[in-house]
Design a protein around this motif. Sequence first.
Motif, PDB file in Angstrom:
ATOM      1  N   CYS A  48       0.823  -1.218   0.000  1.00 60.72           N
ATOM      2  CA  CYS A  48       0.000   0.000   0.000  1.00 60.72           C
ATOM      3  C   CYS A  48       0.857   1.268   0.000  1.00 60.72           C
ATOM      4  N   GLU A  49       2.021   1.179   0.638  1.00 62.35           N
ATOM      5  CA  GLU A  49       2.888   2.360   0.725  1.00 62.35           C
ATOM      6  C   GLU A  49       3.332   2.841  -0.647  1.00 62.35           C
ATOM      7  N   ALA A  50       3.402   1.932  -1.611  1.00 61.49           N
ATOM      8  CA  ALA A  50       3.940   2.285  -2.928  1.00 61.49           C
ATOM      9  C   ALA A  50       2.873   2.721  -3.922  1.00 61.49           C
ATOM     10  N   CYS A  51       1.618   2.568  -3.571  1.00 58.71           N
ATOM     11  CA  CYS A  51       0.578   2.780  -4.587  1.00 58.71           C
ATOM     12  C   CYS A  51       0.265   4.263  -4.802  1.00 58.71           C
ATOM     13  N   PRO A  52       0.530   4.772  -6.000  1.00 58.68           N
ATOM     14  CA  PRO A  52       0.242   6.188  -6.275  1.00 58.68           C
ATOM     15  C   PRO A  52      -1.254   6.492  -6.237  1.00 58.68           C
ATOM     16  N   GLN A  53      -2.064   5.451  -6.364  1.00 62.31           N
ATOM     17  CA  GLN A  53      -3.525   5.630  -6.338  1.00 62.31           C
ATOM     18  C   GLN A  53      -4.105   5.418  -4.937  1.00 62.31           C
ATOM     19  N   GLU A  54      -3.211   5.130  -4.006  1.00 63.12           N
ATOM     20  CA  GLU A  54      -3.619   4.882  -2.616  1.00 63.12           C
ATOM     21  C   GLU A  54      -4.728   3.826  -2.510  1.00 63.12           C
ATOM     22  N   LEU A  55      -4.582   2.802  -3.328  1.00 65.50           N
ATOM     23  CA  LEU A  55      -5.585   1.724  -3.302  1.00 65.50           C
ATOM     24  C   LEU A  55      -5.396   0.865  -2.050  1.00 65.50           C
ATOM     25  N   ASP A  56      -6.500   0.389  -1.515  1.00 67.35           N
ATOM     26  CA  ASP A  56      -6.451  -0.537  -0.387  1.00 67.35           C
ATOM     27  C   ASP A  56      -6.314  -1.940  -0.989  1.00 67.35           C
ATOM     28  N   ILE A  57      -5.089  -2.269  -1.335  1.00 64.78           N
ATOM     29  CA  ILE A  57      -4.821  -3.500  -2.090  1.00 64.78           C
ATOM     30  C   ILE A  57      -5.277  -4.763  -1.350  1.00 64.78           C
ATOM     31  N   PRO A  58      -4.925  -4.941  -0.057  1.00 63.02           N
ATOM     32  CA  PRO A  58      -5.389  -6.175   0.603  1.00 63.02           C
ATOM     33  C   PRO A  58      -6.908  -6.279   0.658  1.00 63.02           C
ATOM     34  N   LYS A  59      -7.588  -5.162   0.794  1.00 66.48           N
ATOM     35  CA  LYS A  59      -9.060  -5.204   0.801  1.00 66.48           C
ATOM     36  C   LYS A  59      -9.572  -5.668  -0.565  1.00 66.48           C
ATOM     37  N   LEU A  60      -8.980  -5.143  -1.632  1.00 69.12           N
ATOM     38  CA  LEU A  60      -9.412  -5.527  -2.976  1.00 69.12           C
ATOM     39  C   LEU A  60      -9.124  -7.003  -3.234  1.00 69.12           C
ATOM     40  N   ILE A  61      -7.955  -7.462  -2.768  1.00 67.90           N
ATOM     41  CA  ILE A  61      -7.617  -8.879  -2.965  1.00 67.90           C
ATOM     42  C   ILE A  61      -8.565  -9.764  -2.163  1.00 67.90           C
ATOM     43  N   ARG A  81     -21.046  -1.042  -3.363  1.00 68.94           N
ATOM     44  CA  ARG A  81     -21.894   0.155  -3.432  1.00 68.94           C
ATOM     45  C   ARG A  81     -21.352   1.283  -2.555  1.00 68.94           C
ATOM     46  N   ALA A  82     -20.653   0.906  -1.498  1.00 70.20           N
ATOM     47  CA  ALA A  82     -20.127   1.917  -0.568  1.00 70.20           C
ATOM     48  C   ALA A  82     -18.772   2.474  -1.024  1.00 70.20           C
ATOM     49  N   MET A  83     -18.266   1.930  -2.129  1.00 76.57           N
ATOM     50  CA  MET A  83     -16.927   2.354  -2.580  1.00 76.57           C
ATOM     51  C   MET A  83     -16.992   3.389  -3.691  1.00 76.57           C
ATOM     52  N   ASP A  84     -16.020   4.284  -3.687  1.00 80.03           N
ATOM     53  CA  ASP A  84     -15.882   5.306  -4.704  1.00 80.03           C
ATOM     54  C   ASP A  84     -15.142   4.714  -5.916  1.00 80.03           C
ATOM     55  N   GLU A  85     -15.321   5.332  -7.084  1.00 77.81           N
ATOM     56  CA  GLU A  85     -14.625   4.866  -8.303  1.00 77.81           C
ATOM     57  C   GLU A  85     -13.112   4.787  -8.096  1.00 77.81           C
ATOM     58  N   LYS A  86     -12.562   5.780  -7.356  1.00 77.06           N
ATOM     59  CA  LYS A  86     -11.105   5.825  -7.182  1.00 77.06           C
ATOM     60  C   LYS A  86     -10.591   4.738  -6.226  1.00 77.06           C
ATOM     61  N   GLU A  87     -11.500   4.016  -5.594  1.00 74.56           N
ATOM     62  CA  GLU A  87     -11.098   2.913  -4.706  1.00 74.56           C
ATOM     63  C   GLU A  87     -11.218   1.557  -5.396  1.00 74.56           C
ATOM     64  N   MET A  88     -11.764   1.572  -6.594  1.00 77.09           N
ATOM     65  CA  MET A  88     -12.065   0.314  -7.287  1.00 77.09           C
ATOM     66  C   MET A  88     -10.819  -0.221  -8.014  1.00 77.09           C
ATOM     67  N   PRO A  89     -10.818  -1.512  -8.355  1.00 74.05           N
ATOM     68  CA  PRO A  89      -9.654  -2.072  -9.057  1.00 74.05           C
ATOM     69  C   PRO A  89      -9.384  -1.386 -10.392  1.00 74.05           C
ATOM     70  N   SER A  90     -10.416  -0.776 -10.972  1.00 74.41           N
ATOM     71  CA  SER A  90     -10.229  -0.078 -12.255  1.00 74.41           C
ATOM     72  C   SER A  90      -9.305   1.130 -12.109  1.00 74.41           C
ATOM     73  N   ALA A  91      -9.085   1.601 -10.877  1.00 80.03           N
ATOM     74  CA  ALA A  91      -8.207   2.764 -10.656  1.00 80.03           C
ATOM     75  C   ALA A  91      -6.731   2.376 -10.696  1.00 80.03           C
ATOM     76  N   CYS A  92      -6.446   1.084 -10.741  1.00 78.27           N
ATOM     77  CA  CYS A  92      -5.046   0.630 -10.799  1.00 78.27           C
ATOM     78  C   CYS A  92      -4.424   1.039 -12.126  1.00 78.27           C
ATOM     79  N   LEU A  93      -3.215   1.590 -12.042  1.00 72.23           N
ATOM     80  CA  LEU A  93      -2.507   2.049 -13.245  1.00 72.23           C
ATOM     81  C   LEU A  93      -1.654   0.950 -13.863  1.00 72.23           C
ATOM     82  N   GLY A  94      -1.524  -0.154 -13.138  1.00 74.30           N
ATOM     83  CA  GLY A  94      -0.682  -1.256 -13.642  1.00 74.30           C
ATOM     84  C   GLY A  94       0.797  -0.936 -13.586  1.00 74.30           C
ATOM     85  N   CYS A  95       1.191   0.012 -12.723  1.00 73.65           N
ATOM     86  CA  CYS A  95       2.599   0.444 -12.675  1.00 73.65           C
ATOM     87  C   CYS A  95       3.516  -0.621 -12.060  1.00 73.65           C
TER      88      CYS A  95
END
Length: 125
Positions: A48-61, A81-95
Amino acid sequence: MTAMEQMEENLQIFSQNNPLTDDEKAMLDKVVQSMADLVPCTACRYCCEACPQELDIPKLISMYNELNYSKKIGVLDFTLRAMDEKEMPSACLGCGACQKLCPQNIAIPDVLAKFDKALQEAKTQ
Ligand code: SF4
Ligand code: SF4
């Protein structure tokens, strides 16, 4: 086993010859297969520390595992339904910045891409 009675009980259980039925074997195969498909994230959050999108990776996994296990979106609907677009897996840049920090060597961008695809497919059903 801490007592002789427990050991005797265990010996009795394991000495019984009760083979599994075909239905039980099929059920066991299904459980094993479902578990084999699970992503082995320990939720350490190093990634999570490295994610430029600040994604909650373990939650998504964890959500991805839940979807893979249940094969139904229903169980995740409330959370999604409670999640914002920027929290969704689609926000991943694949970096891939997260993946370098994962002690489990999880291909995080691939997992998130698969999760996003599964969610898009679920929307069209
Ligand atoms: S690959 Fe995706 S999840 Fe990983 S650091 Fe980049 S944006 Fe975040
Ligand atoms: S670093 Fe790996 S194991 Fe730890 S939370 Fe992220 S994906 Fe899960």
